[in-house]
Design a protein around this motif. Structure first.
Motif, PDB file in Angstrom:
ATOM      1  N   ASN A  59      34.756  51.207  71.780  1.00 27.53           N
ATOM      2  CA  ASN A  59      36.089  50.659  72.027  1.00 27.53           C
ATOM      3  C   ASN A  59      36.310  50.717  73.532  1.00 27.53           C
ATOM      4  N   ILE A  60      36.483  49.554  74.153  1.00 25.02           N
ATOM      5  CA  ILE A  60      36.504  49.498  75.614  1.00 25.02           C
ATOM      6  C   ILE A  60      37.681  50.259  76.209  1.00 25.02           C
ATOM      7  N   VAL A  61      38.835  50.202  75.554  1.00 26.26           N
ATOM      8  CA  VAL A  61      40.058  50.705  76.193  1.00 26.26           C
ATOM      9  C   VAL A  61      40.044  52.213  76.360  1.00 26.26           C
ATOM     10  N   ASN A  62      39.577  52.958  75.370  1.00 25.26           N
ATOM     11  CA  ASN A  62      39.641  54.416  75.513  1.00 25.26           C
ATOM     12  C   ASN A  62      38.362  55.095  75.009  1.00 25.26           C
ATOM     13  N   PHE A  63      38.394  56.420  75.016  1.00 31.73           N
ATOM     14  CA  PHE A  63      37.229  57.193  74.573  1.00 31.73           C
ATOM     15  C   PHE A  63      36.968  56.960  73.087  1.00 31.73           C
ATOM     16  N   CYS A  64      35.694  56.920  72.707  1.00 32.26           N
ATOM     17  CA  CYS A  64      35.391  56.865  71.281  1.00 32.26           C
ATOM     18  C   CYS A  64      34.194  57.775  71.022  1.00 32.26           C
ATOM     19  N   ASN A  65      33.770  57.843  69.771  1.00 32.19           N
ATOM     20  CA  ASN A  65      32.774  58.852  69.370  1.00 32.19           C
ATOM     21  C   ASN A  65      33.248  60.211  69.879  1.00 32.19           C
ATOM     22  N   LEU A  66      34.510  60.487  69.644  1.00 31.14           N
ATOM     23  CA  LEU A  66      35.193  61.539  70.378  1.00 31.14           C
ATOM     24  C   LEU A  66      35.033  62.899  69.713  1.00 31.14           C
ATOM     25  N   SER A  67      34.787  63.931  70.530  1.00 34.18           N
ATOM     26  CA  SER A  67      34.853  65.301  70.035  1.00 34.18           C
ATOM     27  C   SER A  67      35.262  66.171  71.217  1.00 34.18           C
ATOM     28  N   TYR A  68      35.427  67.458  70.978  1.00 29.50           N
ATOM     29  CA  TYR A  68      35.773  68.324  72.103  1.00 29.50           C
ATOM     30  C   TYR A  68      34.616  68.457  73.078  1.00 29.50           C
ATOM     31  N   MET A  69      33.428  68.121  72.610  1.00 25.22           N
ATOM     32  CA  MET A  69      32.264  68.354  73.442  1.00 25.22           C
ATOM     33  C   MET A  69      31.743  67.065  74.076  1.00 25.22           C
ATOM     34  N   TYR A  70      31.298  66.115  73.225  1.00 24.62           N
ATOM     35  CA  TYR A  70      30.691  64.891  73.763  1.00 24.62           C
ATOM     36  C   TYR A  70      31.489  63.683  73.320  1.00 24.62           C
ATOM     37  N   SER A  71      31.671  62.764  74.231  1.00 23.17           N
ATOM     38  CA  SER A  71      32.290  61.510  73.827  1.00 23.17           C
ATOM     39  C   SER A  71      31.907  60.446  74.828  1.00 23.17           C
ATOM     40  N   CYS A  72      32.405  59.256  74.617  1.00 21.15           N
ATOM     41  CA  CYS A  72      31.871  58.139  75.366  1.00 21.15           C
ATOM     42  C   CYS A  72      32.974  57.125  75.635  1.00 21.15           C
ATOM     43  N   ASP A  73      33.222  56.819  76.887  1.00 26.35           N
ATOM     44  CA  ASP A  73      34.033  55.643  77.175  1.00 26.35           C
ATOM     45  C   ASP A  73      33.133  54.674  77.931  1.00 26.35           C
ATOM     46  N   ILE A  74      33.691  53.593  78.451  1.00 28.57           N
ATOM     47  CA  ILE A  74      32.789  52.552  78.982  1.00 28.57           C
ATOM     48  C   ILE A  74      32.039  53.022  80.229  1.00 28.57           C
ATOM     49  N   ILE A  75      32.651  53.924  81.026  1.00 27.21           N
ATOM     50  CA  ILE A  75      31.954  54.416  82.231  1.00 27.21           C
ATOM     51  C   ILE A  75      30.760  55.272  81.807  1.00 27.21           C
ATOM     52  N   SER A  76      31.013  56.199  80.873  1.00 28.11           N
ATOM     53  CA  SER A  76      29.926  57.065  80.390  1.00 28.11           C
ATOM     54  C   SER A  76      28.829  56.223  79.749  1.00 28.11           C
ATOM     55  N   PHE A  77      29.259  55.274  78.916  1.00 30.46           N
ATOM     56  CA  PHE A  77      28.304  54.447  78.176  1.00 30.46           C
ATOM     57  C   PHE A  77      27.368  53.708  79.132  1.00 30.46           C
ATOM     58  N   SER A  78      27.953  53.073  80.141  1.00 30.48           N
ATOM     59  CA  SER A  78      27.136  52.282  81.071  1.00 30.48           C
ATOM     60  C   SER A  78      26.188  53.170  81.859  1.00 30.48           C
ATOM     61  N   LEU A  79      26.687  54.328  82.301  1.00 29.20           N
ATOM     62  CA  LEU A  79      25.836  55.192  83.129  1.00 29.20           C
ATOM     63  C   LEU A  79      24.727  55.846  82.314  1.00 29.20           C
ATOM     64  N   ILE A  80      25.001  56.145  81.042  1.00 37.34           N
ATOM     65  CA  ILE A  80      23.937  56.712  80.191  1.00 37.34           C
ATOM     66  C   ILE A  80      22.875  55.640  79.930  1.00 37.34           C
ATOM     67  N   LEU A  81      23.356  54.419  79.682  1.00 39.73           N
ATOM     68  CA  LEU A  81      22.437  53.310  79.461  1.00 39.73           C
ATOM     69  C   LEU A  81      21.543  53.110  80.677  1.00 39.73           C
ATOM     70  N   LEU A  82      22.158  53.148  81.853  1.00 40.15           N
ATOM     71  CA  LEU A  82      21.411  53.006  83.111  1.00 40.15           C
ATOM     72  C   LEU A  82      20.394  54.138  83.262  1.00 40.15           C
ATOM     73  N   SER A  83      20.799  55.361  82.881  1.00 39.52           N
ATOM     74  CA  SER A  83      19.885  56.510  82.999  1.00 39.52           C
ATOM     75  C   SER A  83      18.650  56.319  82.132  1.00 39.52           C
ATOM     76  N   ILE A  84      18.864  55.899  80.877  1.00 40.33           N
ATOM     77  CA  ILE A  84      17.710  55.728  79.976  1.00 40.33           C
ATOM     78  C   ILE A  84      16.809  54.607  80.502  1.00 40.33           C
ATOM     79  N   TRP A  85      17.431  53.547  80.974  1.00 39.17           N
ATOM     80  CA  TRP A  85      16.696  52.378  81.501  1.00 39.17           C
ATOM     81  C   TRP A  85      15.823  52.780  82.694  1.00 39.17           C
ATOM     82  N   ILE A  86      16.451  53.466  83.658  1.00 39.74           N
ATOM     83  CA  ILE A  86      15.712  53.848  84.873  1.00 39.74           C
ATOM     84  C   ILE A  86      14.603  54.847  84.530  1.00 39.74           C
TER      85      ILE A  86
END
Length: 446
Positions: free
Chosen positions: A41-68
């Motif tokens: 969900n672009i607007v806010n955090f999703c896959n949400l927990s107190y520990m790990y979650s993902c918004d669009i900034i996290s998602f893109s940077l993790i994707l970039l990390s795996i790619w590189i």
């Protein structure tokens, strides 16, 4: 998020088996495609927990990390060929990927600090273990102490916030506004060193020049983005004090960016030139985040992603030449068009992206950053014009110096680019220029 983490942990035994070099890379690509299909969900955090979650900034940077990281394995085939501790190299990369994944997805500020620092260790091992020159130990020390010196105050700042608010969850902190000068300084200094901002940038060219190709790729592709990511997260609850002091960082970064752009013309080492160009690009990113407006935030985010792909690709190109000539000097890497005409095309494509020519993501990022900075103060126009102009200047300088001219007579043997190298370069360049078609995801959040 946990399923991806567990998959990465279970890739560790693969690294220790014989002849599993390409298998690990294939598994990384599978991980990448699985992660890409995450419903977000672009607007806010999703896959949400107190520990790990993902918004669009996290998602893109993790994707970039795996790619590189996948491309790092691909570009380090030489280690596999000469069996130079390739298993430990893979283990190092997996450990680094796990740390980066956790850094970008964790929601607790203290855990973020922990992983932020832990990602330094595999980078240090890469530089010291697989670097080329004896000075690599000094470069590693530079990298370590610059970062550690600035990040102890960050730890103190996080404890201070916890003491004050009884809470250090990133998505709860947006409801607070902490107007404490020392806290502001201690929270952002570590990220500014990591970016790196002008005045605290000296570790970067040193580390790049001494690092192997994989080390340079991860440093340029992801490590610099940790600083930008951290700034984006902490600026949200430091708004009031930011309005008073942010102009200092904008001014320092823009003047520094201009100075570093000039410094690029003095470089005779290809890697050093690309490293300094990274500092110049990151200076605009810092300024964009510090203006604290919508355009700046988005522009910084887009430029971070595009710089990660572009810079990493350029280090690959420099390494392709280095593997053939065993020198990074511009005086020896001349007239490459005579030897590798088809590689010249890739030099041209990546250099044009580096100078923010359309249709690259760099252009989109720079347009919104220029919009943001000029809206913040029209005086920034002068420095932005100079930075943009010289950015094109040093890209052309590097391209024309390496591709044209009379080639060095001392070259006695040579071979053309192999398909693996063209594939690496294509995998850098294609996302960089195709992602523009889906720019709405990055630009229109609300």
């Amino acid at each position: 998020m946990m399923k991806f983490l567990i998959m990465m942990i279970f890739m560790i035994p693969l690294c220790l088996k014989k002849n599993m070099f390409w298998m690990v890379q294939m598994m990384m690509f599978i991980l990448l495609f699985m992660f890409m299909n995450l419903t977000l969900n672009i607007v806010n955090f999703c896959n949400l927990s107190y520990m790990y979650s993902c918004d669009i900034i996290s998602f893109s940077l993790i994707l970039l990390s795996i790619w590189i990281c996948s491309l790092m394995i691909m570009s380090s085939e030489n280690l596999f060929k000469i069996k130079f501790y390739d298993n430990i190299f893979l283990l190092n990369i997996i450990f680094m990927l796990i740390m980066l994944f956790l850094t970008f997805s964790v929601m607790n500020l203290f855990m973020f600090y922990l992983y932020f620092e832990a990602s330094l260790i595999p980078t240090l091992f890469l530089i010291i273990g697989w670097g080329y020159q004896p000075e690599r130990i000094q470069a590693g020390m530079y990298l370590l102490f610059y970062t550690l010196f600035a990040s102890l105050p960050l730890l103190m700042g996080i404890f201070f916030i916890f003491n004050l608010e009884n809470n250090i969850m990133i998505y709860f902190l947006k409801f607070f506004n902490l107007d404490v000068y020392l806290l502001y300084l201690s929270m952002i200094m570590a990220f500014l060193v990591k970016m790196p901002m002008f005045f605290v940038h000296l570790w970067l060219p040193k580390a790049h020049v001494e690092a192997p190709v994989s080390g340079s790729m991860i440093l340029a592709g992801i490590m610099l983005k940790l600083g930008g990511y951290g700034l984006m997260r902490v600026m949200i609850f430091l708004q009031e004090v930011g309005l008073k002091f942010n102009f200092i960082w904008v001014v320092v970064s823009l003047i520094g960016g201009f100075y570093i752009s000039l410094k690029c013309f003095c470089q005779v080492d290809m890697k050093s030139l690309i490293a300094y160009s990274s500092v110049a690009h990151m200076s605009i990113v810092i300024s964009g985040i510090m203006t604290m407006n919508y355009w700046g935030y988005l522009g910084s985010f887009i430029l971070m992603i595009s710089h990660g792909l572009c810079s990493s690709g350029m280090f690959c190109l420099a390494n392709i030449n280095y593997e053939r000539l065993h020198s990074r000097s511009l005086f020896i890497n001349k007239g490459m068009m005579n030897f590798m005409p088809s590689m010249s095309l890739w030099w041209f494509l990546l250099m044009s992206s580096n100078m923010a020519a359309p249709p690259s993501l760099n252009l989109m990022g720079e347009i919104s950053l220029i919009n943001s900075l000029v809206g913040w103060s029209w005086l920034t126009m002068i420095l932005l014009m100079l930075i943009s102009f010289f950015s094109a200047g040093y890209s052309l300088y590097l391209y024309s110096y390496t591709q044209h001219g009379k080639y060095y007579g001392g070259i006695y043997s040579f071979y053309m680019g192999v398909s693996r190298e063209y594939l690496i370069l294509m995998l850098h360049w294609l996302p960089l220029n195709i992602l523009v078609l889906k720019i709405d995801n990055s630009m229109i959040w609300f």
